[in-house]
Design a protein around this motif. Structure first.
Motif, PDB file in Angstrom:
ATOM      1  N   ALA A   1     -45.478 -67.873  30.453  1.00 56.08           N
ATOM      2  CA  ALA A   1     -45.730 -67.193  29.176  1.00 56.08           C
ATOM      3  C   ALA A   1     -44.594 -67.445  28.184  1.00 56.08           C
ATOM      4  O   ALA A   1     -44.837 -67.698  26.999  1.00 56.08           O
ATOM      5  CB  ALA A   1     -45.918 -65.694  29.402  1.00 56.08           C
ATOM      6  N   ILE A   2     -43.363 -67.405  28.658  1.00 57.50           N
ATOM      7  CA  ILE A   2     -42.222 -67.652  27.769  1.00 57.50           C
ATOM      8  C   ILE A   2     -42.234 -69.100  27.286  1.00 57.50           C
ATOM      9  O   ILE A   2     -41.957 -69.377  26.115  1.00 57.50           O
ATOM     10  CB  ILE A   2     -40.903 -67.278  28.462  1.00 57.50           C
TER      11      ILE A   2
ATOM     12  N   ALA B   1     -50.274 -65.848  32.517  1.00 56.21           N
ATOM     13  CA  ALA B   1     -49.569 -66.143  31.267  1.00 56.21           C
ATOM     14  C   ALA B   1     -50.492 -65.932  30.070  1.00 56.21           C
ATOM     15  O   ALA B   1     -50.058 -65.456  29.023  1.00 56.21           O
ATOM     16  CB  ALA B   1     -49.032 -67.563  31.287  1.00 56.21           C
TER      17      ALA B   1
ATOM     18  N   VAL C   1     -50.524 -62.224  29.439  1.00 58.57           N
ATOM     19  CA  VAL C   1     -49.259 -61.788  28.829  1.00 58.57           C
ATOM     20  C   VAL C   1     -49.191 -62.228  27.374  1.00 58.57           C
ATOM     21  O   VAL C   1     -48.811 -61.452  26.486  1.00 58.57           O
ATOM     22  CB  VAL C   1     -48.047 -62.320  29.635  1.00 58.57           C
TER      23      VAL C   1
ATOM     24  N   PHE D   1     -44.382 -64.902  34.018  1.00 55.74           N
ATOM     25  CA  PHE D   1     -43.560 -64.663  32.828  1.00 55.74           C
ATOM     26  C   PHE D   1     -42.891 -65.945  32.349  1.00 55.74           C
ATOM     27  O   PHE D   1     -42.741 -66.162  31.149  1.00 55.74           O
ATOM     28  CB  PHE D   1     -42.523 -63.574  33.088  1.00 55.74           C
ATOM     29  N   ARG D   2     -42.501 -66.802  33.280  1.00 59.29           N
ATOM     30  CA  ARG D   2     -41.879 -68.079  32.901  1.00 59.29           C
ATOM     31  C   ARG D   2     -42.858 -68.942  32.108  1.00 59.29           C
ATOM     32  O   ARG D   2     -42.519 -69.489  31.051  1.00 59.29           O
ATOM     33  CB  ARG D   2     -41.404 -68.830  34.148  1.00 59.29           C
TER      34      ARG D   2
ATOM     35  N   SER E   1     -35.271 -62.947  37.675  1.00 63.17           N
ATOM     36  CA  SER E   1     -36.029 -62.930  38.930  1.00 63.17           C
ATOM     37  C   SER E   1     -35.171 -62.406  40.064  1.00 63.17           C
ATOM     38  O   SER E   1     -35.616 -61.595  40.870  1.00 63.17           O
ATOM     39  CB  SER E   1     -36.510 -64.339  39.276  1.00 63.17           C
TER      40      SER E   1
ATOM     41  N   LEU F   1     -34.452 -68.330  33.719  1.00 64.91           N
ATOM     42  CA  LEU F   1     -35.331 -67.233  34.126  1.00 64.91           C
ATOM     43  C   LEU F   1     -35.209 -66.895  35.608  1.00 64.91           C
ATOM     44  O   LEU F   1     -35.775 -65.888  36.056  1.00 64.91           O
ATOM     45  CB  LEU F   1     -36.772 -67.551  33.763  1.00 64.91           C
TER      46      LEU F   1
ATOM     47  N   MET G   1     -42.769 -63.456  38.353  1.00 62.34           N
ATOM     48  CA  MET G   1     -41.764 -64.083  37.502  1.00 62.34           C
ATOM     49  C   MET G   1     -42.201 -65.474  37.045  1.00 62.34           C
ATOM     50  O   MET G   1     -41.858 -65.903  35.951  1.00 62.34           O
ATOM     51  CB  MET G   1     -40.424 -64.144  38.220  1.00 62.34           C
TER      52      MET G   1
END
Length: 176
Positions: free
Chosen positions: A121-122, A34, A37, A118-119, A150, A146, A115
């Protein structure tokens, strides 16, 4: 009854020691991934900074520090187990060859880990707008939402595996 009984394998509770040994590296992977990203996202305008220390991310925006602790629950272990169960079920129904099923099971873990990165990071990005979104019900809702991309990424892996080997309509050597 084979599939429901076989799914019981994913319901077996493993010991706390094993879970800690498995989740801590996943926590570090999620936080470092994360961080990377978020570094890529923040690079063009430098509108925020992000630092990582162990399993804690610090998102700095307008001089205010927003710490994000990637806890055991956010390690992605639940996603890994869920995607392994999904891979086992989908492999039985949609893959024609044993090697596709094995590949699907092996690819379930990287898809789940990616995924989860990314979760996290979001969640780091949404704390820039409202730090309370990274906790409580909003945190759970973002994680649940999310799961949809995925699932699409995972189904894309299934589609690619089924397209790798094209079966001829007629076997080789069949005389007409």
């Amino acid at each position: 009854l084979f599939i429901p009984i076989a799914m019981l394998v994913f319901a077996v509770m493993v010991s706390q020691q094993v879970m800690e040994k498995a989740t801590f590296p996943l926590q570090l992977l999620a936080s470092k991934g994360a961080w990377y990203v978020l570094k890529l996202v923040g690079m063009p305008g430098d509108w925020f900074l992000v630092e990582v220390s162990g399993n804690t991310l610090e998102v700095i925006h307008k001089g205010k520090v927003h710490p994000l602790n990637v806890a055991e629950a956010c390690s992605g272990m639940r996603m890994v187990i869920a995607f392994l169960a999904l891979a086992a079920t989908v492999g039985l129904f949609s893959c024609r060859h044993w090697w596709q099923r094995i590949a699907l099971l092996m690819l379930a873990v990287p898809v789940a880990v990616l995924m989860n990165v990314f979760r996290v990071a979001i969640l780091g990005l949404v704390t820039l707008y409202d730090p309370t979104l990274a906790t409580g019900d909003a945190h759970m809702m973002i994680g649940t939402i999310l799961l949809v991309p995925s699932l699409f990424l995972f189904m894309g892996v299934v589609w690619v595996l089924n397209k790798v080997l094209r079966e001829d309509a007629e076997p080789q050597g069949a005389a007409s």
